[in-house]
Design an enzyme around this catalytic site. Structure first.
Site, PDB file in Angstrom:
ATOM      1  N   MET A  80       0.818  -1.211   0.000  1.00 52.12           N
ATOM      2  CA  MET A  80       0.000   0.000   0.000  1.00 52.12           C
ATOM      3  C   MET A  80       0.854   1.265   0.000  1.00 52.12           C
ATOM      4  SD  MET A  80      -3.052  -1.108   2.637  1.00 52.12           S
ATOM      5  CE  MET A  80      -4.045   0.344   2.251  1.00 52.12           C
ATOM      6  N   HIS A  81       0.201   2.385  -0.274  1.00 51.13           N
ATOM      7  CA  HIS A  81       0.714   3.743  -0.063  1.00 51.13           C
ATOM      8  C   HIS A  81       1.733   4.243  -1.075  1.00 51.13           C
ATOM      9  CE1 HIS A  81      -1.217   3.232   3.799  1.00 51.13           C
ATOM     10  NE2 HIS A  81      -0.318   2.361   4.219  1.00 51.13           N
ATOM     11  N   ASP A 237      -2.516  -5.059   0.292  1.00 51.16           N
ATOM     12  CA  ASP A 237      -1.982  -6.351   0.736  1.00 51.16           C
ATOM     13  C   ASP A 237      -2.689  -6.915   1.960  1.00 51.16           C
ATOM     14  OD1 ASP A 237      -0.903  -4.384   2.397  1.00 51.16           O
ATOM     15  OD2 ASP A 237       1.178  -4.885   1.966  1.00 51.16           O
TER      16      ASP A 237
END
Length: 484
Positions: A80-81, A237
């Site tokens: 992520m991110h 995830d």
């Protein structure tokens, strides 16, 4: 029905073929490297994700061409991110700034100051790992690239672009950008404006179980599919891991010991607690949310210690008594890349305390396992402050394979933990399940994972970890002050 799950992790890309009744027909993985051009920086080249994915699928075709040909849908899972910046032609402008990058601490403070509604709308505190402050950093330090940015994609959305030519992102991954109105499940134009961004720079939003693109014709031919598979919305995830273990109903929970550590609780509503750095995100399935406490270093702490020792992780664990009941005389703070829950501190760094002339390597290894477990208890207390009390949890991730570490965690958290089947490919499995949903099957495909072994808090061992955790918590102020 045969589906394919692709998971872009930090340390590697995994692909898994899922047949009927969740039977894993085959899987393949390829490693990835992280670049750290400056202290606190963490980057990867998006082209590396693409090449690793292609290599993994080429491998599956070489070994399981007949099964691969029957794939009807593909699900994606991703770290992520990460901020992947594309120009108007869809070309990558710079390496992706990853989830564990700490450069944008100042920009987080600016975002909180300039947009007071941030926590109310996004449900989260501004952290350097999130996407929005990364773009503020790019705007400040690389203004020419910021001006050329036409799209900002998370890692798996970039993979979708390469696979299907489609700009789309699911709700769970989008929650980690700080640009999503998490309760309403839509982009927040006010959040984007606070970062100098526009709505057209965002991919369209889909639920993780929705169809979101179709594989490009040239790739259908390359991998020998009989028909062009559809792509599901997929998941970040941890949300994919939740689908993989069946944590899709309120009250379901899991502990993940991967590169990072996660304590997850599925919720029926948007339930934020930003003051304690609890993440409140959308789930990958509709009308469902979750809370997470996140550690930036979990199994990666043991991997780091193994590299320092010049031994494998398995060799270090073999030096320990698998039924150990004593505590290490050494303390370890696992803040190797800073920390999220509950401290939201990108600059703090970890370390050992209590070393003596007779300290052994085994004692230091045990301290690493305990330090991560105590950090997970911090996360547990933060979730409790948000009204979430966990009765039990599944245990996934690479670290979950260690019976000793699993038992230590059960003792420290004071709840039963269950090792489950296929935990090493849980995210890819969850992605493949989302693909089945996108192809027309219901949420019942996300059934609970098969339990392999359960770890109960040991009588007489719960009080000791509780007291030691209280003592261990004194390490954070020391580590914080030293780092500054």
């Amino acid at each position: 029905m045969i589906t394919l799950g692709i998971d872009i992790g930090t340390s590697g890309v995994k692909v898994a073929l899922l047949g009927e009744h969740d039977h894993v027909l085959a899987h393949s993985s390829r490693p990835l490297k992280v670049s750290r051009p400056q202290p606190g920086f963490s980057e990867q080249a998006p082209e590396d994700w693409w090449q690793a994915t292609c290599d993994g699928l080429d491998d599956l075709k070489a070994r399981h061409a007949a099964e691969l040909a029957e794939v009807t849908a593909i699900g994606l899972s991703g770290q992520m991110h990460g901020a992947t910046l594309l120009d108007a032609a869809g070309e990558v402008l710079r390496p992706c700034i990853l989830w564990n990058d700490g450069r944008s601490e100042a920009e987080c403070a600016e975002l909180e100051r300039d947009w007071p509604a941030l926590r109310e709308v996004t449900g989260n505190i501004a952290m350097p790992g999130f996407t929005a402050p990364k773009l503020l950093w790019v705007r400040k330090h690389q203004p020419d690239l910021f001006a050329r940015t036409a799209k900002v994609l998370l890692p798996k959305a970039y993979l979708r672009w390469r696979l299907a030519g489609e700009y789309a992102e699911d709700m769970s991954d989008a929650s980690g950008t700080l640009w999503l109105d998490v309760g309403a499940r839509r982009w927040s134009e006010a959040a984007l404006a606070a970062c100098g961004m526009r709505l057209e720079q965002m991919p369209r939003l889909v639920e993780g179980s929705e169809p979101a693109g179709q594989l490009r014709p040239e790739l259908v031919a390359r991998w020998g599919f009989r028909r062009a598979p559809i792509l599901a919305g997929g998941a970040g995830d941890n949300a994919a891991g939740a689908v993989g273990v069946g944590a899709v109903h309120p009250g379901d929970a899991f502990v993940s010991l991967g590169t990072s550590g996660v304590l997850w609780a599925t919720t029926a509503r948007f339930a934020p607690n930003p003051a304690r750095a609890v993440h409140a995100f959308c789930h990958a399935v509709p009308n469902t949310w979750h809370q997470m406490g996140v550690l930036l270093s979990a199994a990666s702490a043991l991997a780091w210690w193994a590299s320092v020792c010049g031994r494998s992780e398995a060799e270090l664990l073999a030096e320990l008594d698998s039924e150990a009941t004593g505590a290490s005389p050494v303390w370890f703070a696992p803040y190797l890349s800073g920390e999220r829950t509950p401290h939201n501190d990108a600059r703090v760094r970890g370390g050992f305390l209590g070393l003596a002339a007779d300290t052994t390597r085994a004692q230091m290894t045990l301290a690493v396992l305990e330090g991560v477990a105590y950090a997970m208890r911090d996360a547990q207390q933060s979730l409790s402050g948000a009204g979430t009390t966990l009765a039990e949890a599944s245990l996934i991730g690479g670290g979950a394979r260690s019976p000793l570490w699993a038992q230590i965690l059960a003792d420290v958290l004071g709840i039963p933990l269950h090792q489950v089947a296929e935990s090493d490919i849980g995210c890819a499995l969850g992605a493949a399940r989302l693909a089945r949903m996108a192809a027309g099957e219901g949420i019942t495909v996300a059934r609970a994972a098969t339990r392999l072994r359960s770890f109960l808090p040991r009588p007489g061992q719960v009080a000791l970890p509780a007291q030691r955790h209280a003592d261990w918590q004194r390490l954070y102020p020391l580590a914080r002050d030293l780092a500054r």
